[in-house]
Design a protein around this motif. Structure first.
Motif, mmCIF file in Angstrom:
data_model
loop_
_atom_site.group_PDB
_atom_site.id
_atom_site.type_symbol
_atom_site.label_atom_id
_atom_site.label_comp_id
_atom_site.label_asym_id
_atom_site.label_seq_id
_atom_site.Cartn_x
_atom_site.Cartn_y
_atom_site.Cartn_z
ATOM 1 N N ALA A 202 49.657 -13.298 15.194
ATOM 2 C CA ALA A 202 48.693 -13.224 15.779
ATOM 3 C C ALA A 202 48.998 -13.109 17.082
ATOM 4 C CB ALA A 202 48.144 -14.803 16.717
ATOM 5 N N THR A 203 47.988 -12.101 17.755
ATOM 6 C CA THR A 203 49.069 -11.818 20.138
ATOM 7 C C THR A 203 48.138 -12.929 20.997
ATOM 8 O OG1 THR A 203 49.843 -9.823 18.606
ATOM 9 C CG2 THR A 203 49.460 -9.828 21.499
ATOM 10 N N VAL A 204 48.690 -13.839 21.068
ATOM 11 C CA VAL A 204 47.958 -14.352 21.676
ATOM 12 C C VAL A 204 48.427 -14.810 23.433
ATOM 13 C CG1 VAL A 204 46.746 -15.393 19.880
ATOM 14 C CG2 VAL A 204 49.242 -16.408 20.641
ATOM 15 N N ASP A 205 47.956 -15.676 23.856
ATOM 16 C CA ASP A 205 48.517 -15.701 25.208
ATOM 17 C C ASP A 205 49.225 -17.017 26.011
ATOM 18 O OD1 ASP A 205 47.137 -18.630 25.411
ATOM 19 O OD2 ASP A 205 45.574 -17.638 26.473
ATOM 20 N N ALA A 206 50.010 -17.126 26.497
ATOM 21 C CA ALA A 206 51.237 -17.895 26.508
ATOM 22 C C ALA A 206 50.158 -19.153 25.542
ATOM 23 C CB ALA A 206 51.753 -18.282 27.741
ATOM 24 N N ASP A 207 49.480 -19.885 26.492
ATOM 25 C CA ASP A 207 49.173 -21.122 25.366
ATOM 26 C C ASP A 207 48.830 -21.210 24.500
ATOM 27 O OD1 ASP A 207 49.008 -22.213 28.434
ATOM 28 O OD2 ASP A 207 46.518 -21.738 28.849
ATOM 29 N N ALA A 208 47.893 -20.729 23.640
ATOM 30 C CA ALA A 208 48.171 -20.817 22.925
ATOM 31 C C ALA A 208 49.226 -20.150 21.330
ATOM 32 C CB ALA A 208 47.176 -19.097 22.023
ATOM 33 N N ALA A 209 50.137 -18.932 22.203
ATOM 34 C CA ALA A 209 50.888 -19.180 21.563
ATOM 35 C C ALA A 209 52.496 -20.439 22.461
ATOM 36 C CB ALA A 209 52.001 -18.049 22.411
ATOM 37 N N ARG A 210 51.872 -21.166 22.658
ATOM 38 C CA ARG A 210 52.711 -22.573 22.682
ATOM 39 C C ARG A 210 52.406 -23.831 21.561
ATOM 40 N NH1 ARG A 210 50.334 -26.680 26.740
ATOM 41 N NH2 ARG A 210 49.180 -26.089 25.459
ATOM 42 N N ASP A 211 50.889 -23.426 21.849
ATOM 43 C CA ASP A 211 49.791 -24.581 20.416
ATOM 44 C C ASP A 211 50.641 -24.132 19.084
ATOM 45 O OD1 ASP A 211 49.540 -26.074 22.220
ATOM 46 O OD2 ASP A 211 47.408 -25.170 22.128
ATOM 47 N N ILE A 212 50.787 -22.845 18.508
ATOM 48 C CA ILE A 212 50.774 -21.862 17.122
ATOM 49 C C ILE A 212 52.167 -22.773 16.438
ATOM 50 C CG2 ILE A 212 51.253 -19.851 15.948
ATOM 51 C CD1 ILE A 212 48.852 -18.792 17.540
ATOM 52 N N ALA A 213 53.163 -21.986 17.919
ATOM 53 C CA ALA A 213 54.941 -22.686 17.630
ATOM 54 C C ALA A 213 54.390 -23.827 16.896
ATOM 55 C CB ALA A 213 55.432 -21.946 18.746
ATOM 56 N N VAL A 214 54.190 -24.531 17.858
ATOM 57 C CA VAL A 214 54.103 -26.009 17.604
ATOM 58 C C VAL A 214 53.344 -26.883 16.589
ATOM 59 C CG1 VAL A 214 54.057 -28.448 18.399
ATOM 60 C CG2 VAL A 214 54.754 -26.584 20.298
ATOM 61 N N ALA A 215 52.454 -25.870 16.100
ATOM 62 C CA ALA A 215 51.901 -26.293 15.003
ATOM 63 C C ALA A 215 52.678 -26.029 14.061
ATOM 64 C CB ALA A 215 50.339 -25.552 14.826
ATOM 65 N N ALA A 216 52.927 -24.587 13.788
ATOM 66 C CA ALA A 216 53.891 -24.064 12.451
ATOM 67 C C ALA A 216 54.780 -25.096 12.394
ATOM 68 C CB ALA A 216 54.830 -23.189 13.142
ATOM 69 N N LEU A 217 55.811 -25.911 13.379
ATOM 70 C CA LEU A 217 56.765 -26.355 13.087
ATOM 71 C C LEU A 217 56.186 -27.935 12.762
ATOM 72 C CD1 LEU A 217 59.013 -26.243 16.591
ATOM 73 C CD2 LEU A 217 59.665 -25.448 14.289
ATOM 74 N N ARG A 218 55.084 -28.219 13.598
ATOM 75 C CA ARG A 218 54.983 -29.517 12.947
ATOM 76 C C ARG A 218 54.292 -29.334 10.984
ATOM 77 N NH1 ARG A 218 51.624 -33.267 16.026
ATOM 78 N NH2 ARG A 218 51.298 -32.570 17.974
ATOM 79 N N MET A 219 54.648 -28.921 10.884
ATOM 80 C CA MET A 219 54.220 -28.077 9.111
ATOM 81 C C MET A 219 54.852 -28.131 8.477
ATOM 82 S SD MET A 219 51.285 -25.116 9.231
ATOM 83 C CE MET A 219 49.981 -24.818 10.411
ATOM 84 N N VAL A 220 56.241 -27.392 9.349
ATOM 85 C CA VAL A 220 57.572 -27.639 8.554
ATOM 86 C C VAL A 220 58.169 -28.974 8.546
ATOM 87 C CG1 VAL A 220 59.907 -26.411 9.028
ATOM 88 C CG2 VAL A 220 58.507 -25.203 9.042
ATOM 89 N N ALA A 221 58.072 -29.243 9.212
ATOM 90 C CA ALA A 221 58.467 -31.567 9.356
ATOM 91 C C ALA A 221 57.495 -32.473 8.376
ATOM 92 C CB ALA A 221 57.823 -31.983 11.136
ATOM 93 N N GLU A 222 56.262 -31.674 7.876
ATOM 94 C CA GLU A 222 56.035 -32.001 6.980
ATOM 95 C C GLU A 222 56.366 -32.321 5.620
ATOM 96 O OE1 GLU A 222 51.783 -30.950 6.842
ATOM 97 O OE2 GLU A 222 51.578 -32.953 8.723
ATOM 98 N N LYS A 223 57.155 -30.902 5.856
ATOM 99 C CA LYS A 223 57.828 -30.688 4.402
ATOM 100 C C LYS A 223 59.699 -31.340 4.089
ATOM 101 C CE LYS A 223 55.761 -26.531 3.896
ATOM 102 N NZ LYS A 223 54.469 -26.782 1.971
ATOM 103 N N GLY A 224 59.877 -31.656 5.134
ATOM 104 C CA GLY A 224 60.784 -32.830 5.291
ATOM 105 C C GLY A 224 62.503 -32.115 6.070
#
Length: 496
Positions: free
Chosen positions: A179-201
């Motif tokens: 996506a192309t988004v503002d800074a707030d949404a970019a931060r949220d997407i980035a951290v949400a992606a890392l949460r998903m990765v963390a769930e996988k180990g």
């Protein structure tokens, strides 16, 4: 197996990594740069406590080699005494001219700091492997397009103003856009992606995310409320901490199963990820090299490269002393194994380039050494079977006219391939049979031909001679190699 011999953790100042020539530490200053006095102090510490070799990696980290358990502790104390604060946690990487480049689209430092804080608040650092990383690229003269990362954020100018293009799993060419988004949404997407990765180990990366997860991330900005991070996990747990398939407290219309694959934090793997080795592979030279003159309006930055990313501390100390005399107040580490000296006049840059060349540094982006990756090799590294850097120096001198920017040459002391984990057009690798040649592969591949290690450069010179005679007008060296074929190239290496 003790802590120093275990691979899998970043060789940070507090956690040295065992290599073939002793312990290795890697550090990145929190401030992004170092004063000349601090870098001189680090060089003196490297001489006192290590083997005197200093490195700048492909991703722009500073490394000190040849330490012991005791000397590593002494080095850490001296780093503290110099007042150098080093980064810890998940790497959130910035360009070497971040915040000072007049050509950048946006200053990436505020967004990077917000992402670092959100990662810590979410408790993700301990749950992610040591090679998981984020890139925040403000654009400009020295972007980060060539660095691979789990999450990439790139500043772009749109009709709505500055926004951030978010992608995952790769460098700028290979990453999947979300996506192309503002800074707030970019931060949220980035951290949400890392949460998903963390769930996988701890072995996982964003390349392991499912298409369903990528779709949910791409649509994240359309349903995420302002300040989504505190709301999404009221107990500072994980996105998937609600029952699988239940509705998120923050977004009652979005099942958490669309955000994370599992709601059970207990399934996280305790295993640590593997580091690629001491030169941090992952950079692909496709963009402007960090070597040469860069305009910063009122002054200039001068990029000076370390040959093969490595230099004895003494000439580095001498160079930095000259930089100090010429008025530079800050030195930044640059991806691509270089140092950027800031705040210099044009005349100071010219004289410093001359001094650096005399000391053996790389002062031109056309220098053939920028297209050769070479580990320390023998005798510096106990694992090395061939004198990798001596061979690389000879090749750079004798075959400079042939190896253009289409080719990467890798000279590896052993099959670990620390200097360049990915494939290269030509790889020389040392083993019990001598110096093997791998065509279009990695140091771990089975060599197609051998010759004695001391004579490896002559074999490459034979390949270079064939390219000179066979190349069509306008043809790249890589295209010519492809026409010669892997078997033909291996025969040229063996017989010459």
């Amino acid at each position: 197996m003790n802590a120093f011999s275990r691979r899998g953790a970043c060789p940070a100042l507090s956690a040295p990594m065992q290599t073939g020539d002793g312990l290795l530490v890697r550090l990145n200053p929190v401030a992004g740069g170092l004063s000349p006095g601090s870098l001189i102090g680090l060089g003196e510490s490297a001489l006192r406590h290590g083997n005197g070799i200093m490195e700048v990696t492909a991703r722009g980290s500073l490394q000190i080699r040849g330490l012991t358990a005791e000397s590593a502790r002494l080095l850490a104390a001296e780093v503290d005494a110099l007042g150098i604060a080093v980064r810890t946690g998940v790497p959130v990487e910035l360009g070497p001219l971040a915040g000072i480049d007049p050509q950048e689209v946006a200053d990436p430092r505020p967004l990077a700091q917000r992402i670092r804080a959100a990662i810590e608040e979410a408790g993700l650092t301990a749950r992610l492997g040591p090679k998981v990383s984020v890139v925040v690229d403000g654009g400009g003269q020295l972007g980060l397009e060539a660095l691979t990362a789990d999450v990439r954020l790139k500043a772009v100018q749109t009709t709505a103003g500055v926004q951030w293009s978010v992608s995952v799993a790769g460098d700028a060419l290979g990453a999947k856009p979300l996506a192309t988004v503002d800074a707030d949404a970019a931060r949220d997407i980035a951290v949400a992606a890392l949460r998903m990765v963390a769930e996988k180990g701890r072995e996982a990366h964003t390349q392991d995310l499912t298409e369903r997860q990528l779709v949910s991330l791409a649509g994240w900005h359309s349903f995420a409320p302002p300040s989504v991070l505190p709301d999404i996990s009221p107990t500072r747990g994980e996105i998937g901490s609600f029952a699988a398939g239940s509705l998120s407290a923050a977004n009652p219309h979005v099942p958490t199963s669309a955000i994370g694959e599992s709601g059970r934090a207990g399934l996280i793997s305790p295993l640590e990820g593997e580091m690629s080795g001491r030169t941090e592979g992952g950079a692909v030279e496709r963009h402007r090299a960090p070597i040469g003159l860069f305009d910063l309006n009122a002054a200039h930055a001068l990029g000076i490269g370390l040959p093969f990313g490595s230099m004895p501390a003494q000439p580095l100390i001498e160079l930095v002393g000259q930089v100090l005399q010429r008025g530079s107040t800050e030195i930044r580490l640059a991806p691509g194994r270089a140092l950027l000296f800031l705040g210099l006049s044009s005349s100071a840059c010219a004289s410093l380039q001359t001094s650096a060349a005399t000391l053996g540094f790389v002062t031109s982006p056309a220098d053939p050494r920028t297209r050769i990756a070479a580990c320390p090799g023998a005798p510096a590294c106990a694992s090395g079977r061939i004198a990798a850097r001596a061979i690389a120096e000879t090749i750079a001198t004798e075959s400079a006219d042939v190896f253009d920017t289409s080719i990467t040459l890798h000279v590896s002391g052993c099959a670990k391939g620390c200097a360049h984990p990915g494939p290269a057009a030509l790889t020389l690798v040392g083993d019990e049979n001598g110096a093997g040649l791998v065509v279009d592969g990695t140091a771990k591949a089975l060599p197609a031909g051998y010759r004695p290690g001391y004579d490896a450069a002559r074999g490459v010179a034979g390949i270079a001679a064939a390219i000179r005679s066979a190349r069509h007008p306008g043809e790249t060296a890589a295209a010519c190699l492809a026409r010669l074929g892997a078997a033909g190239v291996a025969e040229l290496y063996r017989r010459n």
